[in-house]
Scaffold this active site. Structure first.
Site: not given
Length: 248
Positions: A148, A57, A150, A84, A152
């Site tokens: 999501y 994780d 924010a 990634n 990135k």
């Protein structure tokens, strides 16, 4: 100069991560992929002798240490870290909960930070590179994707800040803002049904100037490029690979 690189790719058992792992491996590089599910990790390992895998994780501090240690113990060095692994959700503001927000930021912001910090002495030794995988929505707003997007946006700003901080060590830090890609993220990470995913795909094709979604290999090409000697004077950049979606 050693041509063979040691590359760590989180979320390397599917989509963009898998494509990048196979691309590096086919060039003769040694690749360690991580993923949360053993089955896909094992399937990817079986595709090339230069790929090793670890169930981990990326948002866990202990797993970050374990990941870097595995690469160093096995091959003695780290040349490239590809952050990634991603998490996201179509999450209207009316539906947010603390746990869902934390889950997204843990994978997209905390995870890359933990791995980069842990890898730092090894990347310093090789004057290596960190490659963060962002999204068009890291700089393009979209309804229902606020957290999501924010996360990135945060990853893109980390990229620029780390590039300045680590330049004196010879470490390059860049990001790729990937557009909608045929990676299975809609039914996987985003949790949509097959019918919902197809509706989203049709809508995206109508918006993307080049009129199609991307292929994982098209993102993997740029990941490999950022890790190559051709990019040794490039740092702090966020490259949009999105068919022009970010322009509109």
């Amino acid at each position: 100069m050693q041509n063979e690189k040691v590359v760590i790719i989180t979320g390397g058992s599917s989509g963009i991560g898998r494509a990048a792992a196979l691309r590096f491996a086919s060039r003769g590089d040694k690749v360690l992929i991580t993923g949360r599910r053993a089955g896909p990790v094992e399937q990817t390992i079986a595709e090339h002798k230069n790929i090793m895998g670890l169930v981990a994780d990326s948002s866990s501090a202990e797993d970050a240490r374990r990941t870097i240690a595995e690469a160093v113990d096995r091959w003695g060095r780290v040349d490239a870290l590809v952050n990634n692994a991603g998490a996201g959700a179509i999450l209207p503001l009316s539906d947010v909960s603390p746990n869902r927000i934390v889950d997204i930021f843990s994978v997209n912001v905390l995870g890359p930070s933990l791995l980069a910090s842990t890898a730092l002495p090894h990347l310093k030794a090789t004057q290596g590179v960190i490659i963060n995988i962002s999204s068009t929505y890291g700089h393009r707003p979209a309804a229902g994707l606020s957290h999501y997007a924010a996360s990135k946006a945060a990853l893109e700003h980390l990229t620029r800040c780390w590039a300045l901080e680590l330049a004196p060590l010879g470490i390059k830090v860049n990001a790729i803002a990937a557009g909608p890609t045929e990676s299975g993220a809609l039914t996987g990470m985003m949790g949509l049904s097959a019918e919902q995913a197809e509706a989203v795909k049709q809508e995206e094709r109508g918006k993307i100037p080049l009129a199609r979604r991307g292929d994982p290999d098209e993102i993997a090409d740029w990941i490999v490029q950022f890790a190559s000697p051709a990019s040794r004077w490039v740092t702090g950049q966020v490259l949009a690979v999105d068919g022009g979606l970010g322009l509109i």
